[in-house]
Design a protein around this motif. Structure first.
Motif, PDB file in Angstrom:
ATOM      1  N   GLU A 190       0.812  -1.223   0.000  1.00  0.00           N
ATOM      2  CA  GLU A 190       0.000   0.000   0.000  1.00  0.00           C
ATOM      3  C   GLU A 190       0.846   1.275   0.000  1.00  0.00           C
ATOM      4  OE1 GLU A 190       0.494  -1.186   4.370  1.00  0.00           O
ATOM      5  OE2 GLU A 190       0.079  -2.252   2.510  1.00  0.00           O
ATOM      6  N   SER A 191       2.155   1.140   0.112  1.00  0.00           N
ATOM      7  CA  SER A 191       3.052   2.302   0.172  1.00  0.00           C
ATOM      8  C   SER A 191       3.759   2.578  -1.145  1.00  0.00           C
ATOM      9  CB  SER A 191       4.113   2.074   1.253  1.00  0.00           C
ATOM     10  OG  SER A 191       3.526   1.823   2.493  1.00  0.00           O
ATOM     11  N   ARG A 192       3.596   1.733  -2.125  1.00  0.00           N
ATOM     12  CA  ARG A 192       4.330   1.876  -3.381  1.00  0.00           C
ATOM     13  C   ARG A 192       3.701   2.934  -4.283  1.00  0.00           C
ATOM     14  NH1 ARG A 192       4.169  -4.361  -3.862  1.00  0.00           N
ATOM     15  NH2 ARG A 192       5.512  -4.840  -2.104  1.00  0.00           N
ATOM     16  N   GLY A 193       4.560   3.583  -5.043  1.00  0.00           N
ATOM     17  CA  GLY A 193       4.087   4.541  -6.034  1.00  0.00           C
ATOM     18  C   GLY A 193       3.722   5.902  -5.474  1.00  0.00           C
ATOM     19  N   MET A 194       4.132   6.201  -4.250  1.00  0.00           N
ATOM     20  CA  MET A 194       3.779   7.474  -3.628  1.00  0.00           C
ATOM     21  C   MET A 194       5.001   8.269  -3.168  1.00  0.00           C
ATOM     22  SD  MET A 194       0.355   6.401  -1.600  1.00  0.00           S
ATOM     23  CE  MET A 194       0.741   4.707  -1.231  1.00  0.00           C
ATOM     24  N   GLY A 195       6.180   7.896  -3.658  1.00  0.00           N
ATOM     25  CA  GLY A 195       7.378   8.648  -3.332  1.00  0.00           C
ATOM     26  C   GLY A 195       8.125   8.197  -2.090  1.00  0.00           C
ATOM     27  N   LEU A 196       7.588   7.237  -1.354  1.00  0.00           N
ATOM     28  CA  LEU A 196       8.236   6.804  -0.117  1.00  0.00           C
ATOM     29  C   LEU A 196       9.568   6.112  -0.395  1.00  0.00           C
ATOM     30  CD1 LEU A 196       8.032   6.743   2.932  1.00  0.00           C
ATOM     31  CD2 LEU A 196       6.804   4.566   2.735  1.00  0.00           C
ATOM     32  N   GLY A 197       9.648   5.313  -1.439  1.00  0.00           N
ATOM     33  CA  GLY A 197      10.901   4.641  -1.783  1.00  0.00           C
ATOM     34  C   GLY A 197      12.009   5.641  -2.070  1.00  0.00           C
ATOM     35  N   GLY A 198      11.697   6.689  -2.810  1.00  0.00           N
ATOM     36  CA  GLY A 198      12.674   7.735  -3.090  1.00  0.00           C
ATOM     37  C   GLY A 198      13.120   8.451  -1.831  1.00  0.00           C
ATOM     38  N   ARG A 199      12.198   8.664  -0.913  1.00  0.00           N
ATOM     39  CA  ARG A 199      12.548   9.301   0.366  1.00  0.00           C
ATOM     40  C   ARG A 199      13.481   8.406   1.180  1.00  0.00           C
ATOM     41  NH1 ARG A 199       7.234  10.815   3.348  1.00  0.00           N
ATOM     42  NH2 ARG A 199       8.740  11.503   4.922  1.00  0.00           N
ATOM     43  N   LEU A 200      13.248   7.092   1.150  1.00  0.00           N
ATOM     44  CA  LEU A 200      14.121   6.170   1.871  1.00  0.00           C
ATOM     45  C   LEU A 200      15.524   6.146   1.257  1.00  0.00           C
ATOM     46  CD1 LEU A 200      11.634   3.267   2.627  1.00  0.00           C
ATOM     47  CD2 LEU A 200      12.920   4.562   4.342  1.00  0.00           C
ATOM     48  N   VAL A 201      15.599   6.126  -0.075  1.00  0.00           N
ATOM     49  CA  VAL A 201      16.904   6.160  -0.738  1.00  0.00           C
ATOM     50  C   VAL A 201      17.635   7.447  -0.361  1.00  0.00           C
ATOM     51  CG1 VAL A 201      18.084   6.305  -2.980  1.00  0.00           C
ATOM     52  CG2 VAL A 201      16.259   4.622  -2.645  1.00  0.00           C
ATOM     53  N   ALA A 202      16.941   8.564  -0.398  1.00  0.00           N
ATOM     54  CA  ALA A 202      17.557   9.852  -0.045  1.00  0.00           C
ATOM     55  C   ALA A 202      18.039   9.847   1.408  1.00  0.00           C
ATOM     56  CB  ALA A 202      16.569  10.998  -0.275  1.00  0.00           C
ATOM     57  N   ALA A 203      17.276   9.253   2.302  1.00  0.00           N
ATOM     58  CA  ALA A 203      17.676   9.192   3.719  1.00  0.00           C
ATOM     59  C   ALA A 203      18.947   8.366   3.887  1.00  0.00           C
ATOM     60  CB  ALA A 203      16.545   8.616   4.568  1.00  0.00           C
ATOM     61  N   LEU A 204      19.025   7.223   3.203  1.00  0.00           N
ATOM     62  CA  LEU A 204      20.237   6.399   3.285  1.00  0.00           C
ATOM     63  C   LEU A 204      21.437   7.147   2.712  1.00  0.00           C
ATOM     64  CD1 LEU A 204      21.591   3.676   3.987  1.00  0.00           C
ATOM     65  CD2 LEU A 204      21.009   2.940   1.663  1.00  0.00           C
ATOM     66  N   GLU A 205      21.250   7.793   1.573  1.00  0.00           N
ATOM     67  CA  GLU A 205      22.340   8.551   0.962  1.00  0.00           C
ATOM     68  C   GLU A 205      22.827   9.649   1.898  1.00  0.00           C
ATOM     69  OE1 GLU A 205      20.730   9.938  -2.730  1.00  0.00           O
ATOM     70  OE2 GLU A 205      20.842   7.942  -3.643  1.00  0.00           O
ATOM     71  N   LYS A 206      21.925  10.321   2.577  1.00  0.00           N
ATOM     72  CA  LYS A 206      22.294  11.384   3.513  1.00  0.00           C
ATOM     73  C   LYS A 206      23.177  10.836   4.629  1.00  0.00           C
ATOM     74  CE  LYS A 206      20.270  14.934   6.470  1.00  0.00           C
ATOM     75  NZ  LYS A 206      19.013  15.534   6.948  1.00  0.00           N
ATOM     76  N   VAL A 207      22.799   9.696   5.199  1.00  0.00           N
ATOM     77  CA  VAL A 207      23.607   9.080   6.261  1.00  0.00           C
ATOM     78  C   VAL A 207      24.965   8.660   5.711  1.00  0.00           C
ATOM     79  CG1 VAL A 207      23.778   7.144   7.886  1.00  0.00           C
ATOM     80  CG2 VAL A 207      21.596   8.329   7.598  1.00  0.00           C
ATOM     81  N   LEU A 208      24.976   8.056   4.534  1.00  0.00           N
ATOM     82  CA  LEU A 208      26.249   7.626   3.946  1.00  0.00           C
ATOM     83  C   LEU A 208      27.185   8.814   3.703  1.00  0.00           C
ATOM     84  CD1 LEU A 208      24.936   4.935   1.439  1.00  0.00           C
ATOM     85  CD2 LEU A 208      26.409   4.514   3.429  1.00  0.00           C
ATOM     86  N   ARG A 209      26.647   9.907   3.187  1.00  0.00           N
ATOM     87  CA  ARG A 209      27.474  11.089   2.932  1.00  0.00           C
ATOM     88  C   ARG A 209      27.998  11.709   4.230  1.00  0.00           C
ATOM     89  NH1 ARG A 209      23.187  12.477  -0.845  1.00  0.00           N
ATOM     90  NH2 ARG A 209      23.911  12.015  -2.941  1.00  0.00           N
ATOM     91  N   ARG A 210      27.143  11.749   5.235  1.00  0.00           N
ATOM     92  CA  ARG A 210      27.480  12.417   6.493  1.00  0.00           C
ATOM     93  C   ARG A 210      28.402  11.583   7.388  1.00  0.00           C
ATOM     94  NH1 ARG A 210      22.381  13.108   8.893  1.00  0.00           N
ATOM     95  NH2 ARG A 210      22.735  11.154   9.960  1.00  0.00           N
ATOM     96  N   GLU A 211      28.196  10.262   7.415  1.00  0.00           N
ATOM     97  CA  GLU A 211      28.862   9.442   8.424  1.00  0.00           C
ATOM     98  C   GLU A 211      29.853   8.420   7.888  1.00  0.00           C
ATOM     99  OE1 GLU A 211      25.915   7.852  11.103  1.00  0.00           O
ATOM    100  OE2 GLU A 211      24.897   9.788  11.228  1.00  0.00           O
ATOM    101  N   THR A 212      30.019   8.325   6.579  1.00  0.00           N
ATOM    102  CA  THR A 212      30.946   7.337   6.022  1.00  0.00           C
ATOM    103  C   THR A 212      31.804   7.978   4.944  1.00  0.00           C
ATOM    104  OG1 THR A 212      29.636   6.507   4.145  1.00  0.00           O
ATOM    105  CG2 THR A 212      29.118   5.594   6.330  1.00  0.00           C
ATOM    106  N   GLU A 213      32.704   7.208   4.419  1.00  0.00           N
ATOM    107  CA  GLU A 213      33.541   7.666   3.312  1.00  0.00           C
ATOM    108  C   GLU A 213      33.083   7.075   1.978  1.00  0.00           C
ATOM    109  OE1 GLU A 213      37.653   7.007   4.225  1.00  0.00           O
ATOM    110  OE2 GLU A 213      37.455   7.946   6.194  1.00  0.00           O
ATOM    111  N   ALA A 214      31.886   6.531   1.946  1.00  0.00           N
ATOM    112  CA  ALA A 214      31.382   5.913   0.713  1.00  0.00           C
ATOM    113  C   ALA A 214      31.257   6.955  -0.393  1.00  0.00           C
ATOM    114  CB  ALA A 214      30.029   5.252   0.970  1.00  0.00           C
ATOM    115  N   CYS A 215      31.805   6.620  -1.548  1.00  0.00           N
ATOM    116  CA  CYS A 215      31.756   7.525  -2.697  1.00  0.00           C
ATOM    117  C   CYS A 215      30.691   7.110  -3.708  1.00  0.00           C
ATOM    118  CB  CYS A 215      33.119   7.584  -3.371  1.00  0.00           C
ATOM    119  SG  CYS A 215      33.712   5.952  -3.902  1.00  0.00           S
TER     120      CYS A 215
END
Length: 188
Positions: A120-145
């Motif tokens: 019931e959560s698909r197709g409403m932008g939630l997946g993109g928000r989750l990807v963005a949240a993970l990317e934010k943590v990776l950029r802020r707290e790791t050296e992942a390029c």
């Protein structure tokens, strides 16, 4: 009527929520994992445990900072999990067949992810928000390029990943008679 999600869904790492809520959210995420899993029947309980370990439990146990849930109260709508550098998680090379075949790409795209949403959560932008949240943590707290995932060629999720910036694509097979796997990478 167009379906929609509540506006105040929290997107938060499990490591930052209270212990009692963390348990409930991890149970909700595990339910979504099994609801979305393509494989549901296993020859043995041991094989079932290996399956959930390599795609879910490993990340919950070893990387709670990178296990992010979308939730409201105790209701989980989706989750994303991963590691900052696949090469540092040698155990995954032994339990996930697809990991070794893309080893030469992990220098440029070291982090990887798994994501699942409730139907019931698909197709409403939630997946993109989750990807963005993970990317934010990776950029802020790791050296992942870079960040990557592996899916099947022709899978329905390929369009979602392309839409979210995963533009590097490499296709390889594990065994000649099996479907080819698709590596999708994104620079951070």
């Amino acid at each position: 009527m167009v379906k929609s999600l509540p506006m105040d869904i929290a997107i938060q790492s499990l490591s930052t929520v209270q212990t009692d809520l963390r348990q409930k959210l991890s149970q909700g995420a595990q339910k979504i994992f099994w609801d979305t899993a393509e494989v549901k029947n296993f020859p043995s309980e041991a094989e079932r445990q290996v399956f959930i370990y390599k795609y879910f439990s490993y990340y919950l146990e070893t990387n709670p900072d990178l296990f992010i849930c979308a939730f409201l109260g105790e209701q989980v709508y989706g989750y994303i999990c991963g590691v900052a550098d696949t090469r540092k998680h040698r155990e995954l090379y032994h339990c996930a067949d697809h990991i070794p075949i893309f080893d030469d790409l992990y220098e440029e795209y070291p982090a990887h992810l798994h994501i699942n949403l409730a139907a019931e959560s698909r197709g409403m932008g939630l997946g993109g928000r989750l990807v963005a949240a993970l990317e934010k943590v990776l950029r802020r707290e790791t050296e992942a390029c870079g960040l990557h995932l592996v899916t099947s060629e022709g899978a329905r999720n390929v369009g979602f990943y392309r839409k979210n910036g995963f533009t590097r694509e490499v296709s390889r097979g594990i065994l000649p008679e099996e479907p080819r796997m698709l590596f999708m990478g994104k620079r951070l």
